[in-house]
Write an enzyme that holds these catalytic residues in place. Structure first.
Site, PDB file in Angstrom:
ATOM      1  N   LYS A  22      39.010  45.320  41.115  1.00 33.92           N
ATOM      2  CA  LYS A  22      40.424  45.333  41.528  1.00 33.92           C
ATOM      3  C   LYS A  22      41.209  46.319  40.674  1.00 33.92           C
ATOM      4  O   LYS A  22      41.980  47.135  41.195  1.00 33.92           O
ATOM      5  CB  LYS A  22      41.002  43.934  41.354  1.00 33.92           C
ATOM      6  CG  LYS A  22      42.516  43.863  41.460  1.00 33.92           C
ATOM      7  CD  LYS A  22      43.042  42.443  41.386  1.00 33.92           C
ATOM      8  CE  LYS A  22      43.244  41.955  39.997  1.00 33.92           C
ATOM      9  NZ  LYS A  22      44.456  42.433  39.312  1.00 33.92           N
ATOM     10  N   ASN A  23      40.987  46.288  39.348  1.00 35.19           N
ATOM     11  CA  ASN A  23      41.833  47.068  38.438  1.00 35.19           C
ATOM     12  C   ASN A  23      41.425  48.532  38.330  1.00 35.19           C
ATOM     13  O   ASN A  23      42.061  49.293  37.604  1.00 35.19           O
ATOM     14  CB  ASN A  23      41.875  46.402  37.060  1.00 35.19           C
ATOM     15  CG  ASN A  23      42.623  45.064  37.131  1.00 35.19           C
ATOM     16  OD1 ASN A  23      43.289  44.775  38.137  1.00 35.19           O
ATOM     17  ND2 ASN A  23      42.489  44.247  36.111  1.00 35.19           N
ATOM     18  N   CYS A 117      56.028  37.301  34.223  1.00 30.67           N
ATOM     19  CA  CYS A 117      55.113  36.643  35.165  1.00 30.67           C
ATOM     20  C   CYS A 117      54.391  35.529  34.386  1.00 30.67           C
ATOM     21  O   CYS A 117      54.673  35.270  33.219  1.00 30.67           O
ATOM     22  CB  CYS A 117      54.113  37.626  35.757  1.00 30.67           C
ATOM     23  SG  CYS A 117      52.837  38.109  34.596  1.00 30.67           S
ATOM     24  N   ARG A 122      56.122  41.611  31.019  1.00 28.22           N
ATOM     25  CA  ARG A 122      55.322  42.769  31.411  1.00 28.22           C
ATOM     26  C   ARG A 122      56.172  44.030  31.277  1.00 28.22           C
ATOM     27  O   ARG A 122      56.531  44.668  32.246  1.00 28.22           O
ATOM     28  CB  ARG A 122      54.816  42.609  32.844  1.00 28.22           C
ATOM     29  CG  ARG A 122      54.053  41.343  33.142  1.00 28.22           C
ATOM     30  CD  ARG A 122      52.780  41.179  32.328  1.00 28.22           C
ATOM     31  NE  ARG A 122      51.722  42.104  32.660  1.00 28.22           N
ATOM     32  CZ  ARG A 122      50.832  41.923  33.625  1.00 28.22           C
ATOM     33  NH1 ARG A 122      50.917  40.869  34.382  1.00 28.22           N
ATOM     34  NH2 ARG A 122      49.884  42.812  33.864  1.00 28.22           N
ATOM     35  N   ASP A 308      41.334  39.042  30.246  1.00 26.93           N
ATOM     36  CA  ASP A 308      41.157  38.528  31.614  1.00 26.93           C
ATOM     37  C   ASP A 308      39.999  37.543  31.721  1.00 26.93           C
ATOM     38  O   ASP A 308      39.799  36.961  32.787  1.00 26.93           O
ATOM     39  CB  ASP A 308      40.922  39.676  32.610  1.00 26.93           C
ATOM     40  CG  ASP A 308      42.188  40.481  32.796  1.00 26.93           C
ATOM     41  OD1 ASP A 308      42.117  41.555  33.410  1.00 26.93           O
ATOM     42  OD2 ASP A 308      43.249  40.049  32.310  1.00 26.93           O
ATOM     43  N   ARG A 400      44.322  36.742  45.007  1.00 27.72           N
ATOM     44  CA  ARG A 400      44.815  38.057  44.587  1.00 27.72           C
ATOM     45  C   ARG A 400      43.691  38.873  43.962  1.00 27.72           C
ATOM     46  O   ARG A 400      43.686  40.092  44.056  1.00 27.72           O
ATOM     47  CB  ARG A 400      45.943  37.897  43.560  1.00 27.72           C
ATOM     48  CG  ARG A 400      47.219  37.307  44.123  1.00 27.72           C
ATOM     49  CD  ARG A 400      48.312  37.370  43.104  1.00 27.72           C
ATOM     50  NE  ARG A 400      48.312  38.695  42.504  1.00 27.72           N
ATOM     51  CZ  ARG A 400      48.948  38.985  41.356  1.00 27.72           C
ATOM     52  NH1 ARG A 400      49.610  38.043  40.721  1.00 27.72           N
ATOM     53  NH2 ARG A 400      48.924  40.192  40.862  1.00 27.72           N
TER      54      ARG A 400
END
Ligand code: EPZ
Length: 421
Positions: A22-23, A117, A122, A308, A400
């Site tokens: 994803k990143n 968030c 952020r 993560d 997500r």
């Protein structure tokens, strides 16, 4: 509202295919703003965040669609709109990755400040500082950062911050420098594999970038970039999550496509815990002995232990013999999973940016609440081993960042269902 129902106790066996990262996919999709002609991206995961980035790019004049093979085709059709609005940015922080490309190609970017968030503040001060060094005039207008430049000139830029390097700030400054006049040298750049993948994509488009994967990245500006074909690297965080799933269920899993060279810190900690991790020809195999050892984990920028995977590792260490210590150095507030794991019988005590994990014999199923993407994954892992049934609400957080997680886990023997009330 959808939820997961998990009945704990199954040992995971067999093989799980790892999806694209994803990143890496998100900044590379944003980089399509920079190129002339068509970009074709393979191995882009089918995630809510990817679909959100397609919506944002659509508003910025970049058409994107998947062909029958799943490859994503992107092409700039209109360069008028340069505004990434609040309602998209507030839902997905990675939207900020359009800032560098818009600035570099259209000399103008208006991007909403992301706001806080679930994992904390952020800020994007490092992004703005880096692009200002390249010649941006910045202004704050109704919560948006407005960047403009008549000319973009290469510069020497220090991108270190209070928590080390910044992944997406590095991505933005690298993209911002690709079309600048002259050379840019970034010191204290992020070294994540996703940055390497982005730089490799840009070089295939005709950029001149060296040093990606090290703290010093040098970019020599070019006139223009041409669209190319690129396959996104596998997702090391998804792979790490499933490695921990194998460990927590005392299972035996192969993670096809996983690249062990992107996961050295995770593999190091798992081996210290007593998990057997080996390279296989398809990827990585993970097997676990019954006993889990307590360890110390501190999250750091790559190649350190990834923030993560902090929540997922915590779920595993709830069942280790003795007390583990987990310190979060990237997002010090990233502990929303602590209270939920304690509801399942864990013994976790938060002391500032550190959590003491006192090992327990078992976890007990309970209704729990997902919060940030990775904390939610940790609750799934706890549910896989907890006695009885665990119900996880607000699973849109998980969608997500994890492609078909319940299908992949069921395929390896887990008893997990996606239900709606
Ligand atoms: C990227 O976020 C990832 N997201 C995050 O993954 C990941 O947790 C994070 O890097 C750290 O590895 C994407 O790549 C899309 P940072 P990013 O800028 O770039 C501070 C997930 O679960 N900072 O590296 O936003 C910041 O507050 C997501 O997939 C500033 O102070 O993270 C943090 O404490 C969650 N000023 C630290 O630096 C800035 O301008 C590292 O943040 C930017 C960041």
């Amino acid at each position: 509202m959808q939820y997961f129902e998990i009945v704990g106790g199954s040992r995971l066996k067999g093989s799980i295919d790892i999806s694209g990262a994803k990143n890496a996919a998100l900044p590379i999709m944003a980089a399509s703003i920079l190129v002339e002609g068509e970009t074709v991206l393979r191995n882009v995961p089918d995630l809510a965040d990817v679909r959100q980035m397609q919506v944002l790019l659509g508003k910025l004049g970049v058409k994107s669609e998947r062909d029958e093979s799943g490859a994503m085709h992107l092409r700039v059709e209109d360069e008028m709109n340069c505004h990434a609005e609040y309602e998209i940015v507030s839902k997905m922080r990675a939207s900020v990755c359009v800032m560098g490309p818009l600035f570099a190609k259209r000399r103008r970017a208006q991007v909403s400040m992301p706001g806080g968030c679930a994992i904390g503040d952020r800020p994007i001060n490092m992004h703005v500082r880096g692009l200002e060094a390249l010649g941006a005039d910045s202004d704050l207008v109704n919560g948006d950062v407005l960047l403009k430049a008549k000319k973009i000139k290469g510069a020497d830029i220090f991108l270190g911050g209070p928590f080390g390097s910044s992944v997406t700030a590095t991505a933005n400054v690298v993209m911002g420098a690709t079309l600048a006049e002259g050379r840019t040298v970034i010191e204290s750049a992020a070294c994540e594999p996703e940055i390497v993948d982005l730089a490799n994509f840009l070089n295939a488009c005709g950029a001149r970038i060296v040093g990606q994967g090290t703290p010093q990245i040098t970019i020599d500006g070019v006139e223009s970039l041409k669209g190319t074909e690129h396959s996104v690297i596998p997702d090391r965080i998804e792979a790490g999550t499933f490695m921990i799933a194998a460990a927590i269920t005392n299972g035996d899993l192969e993670l096809a496509g996983a690249r062990i060279e992107h996961m050295r810190a995770i593999v190091d900690r798992l081996r210290h815990i007593g998990v057997i991790v080996e390279r296989s020809e398809k990827g990585v195999t993970v097997a676990s002995s019954r006993r889990l050892e307590a360890v110390e984990i501190t999250t750091q920028p790559y190649p350190g232990f990834p923030t993560d995977l902090q929540a997922q590792a915590m779920a595993l260490l709830c069942l280790a013999d003795g007390n583990s210590v987990i310190t979060e150095k990237i997002f010090p507030d990233r502990f929303l999973h602590v209270a939920e794991l304690n509801r399942m019988g864990a013994q976790l005590r938060k002391e500032g940016p550190t959590v003491i994990v006192q090992g327990v014999k078992r976890l007990i199923g309970a209704p729990v609440m997902a919060s940030d993407l990775r904390a939610s994954a940790a609750l799934v892992l706890a549910g896989l081993i907890a006695k009885g049934t665990t119900r996880i609400n607000r699973i849109y957080h998980i969608d997500r960042g994890y492609e078909k997680i319940e299908e992949k886990l069921s395929g390896a023997g887990a008893n997990i269902k996606r239900l709606s009330e």
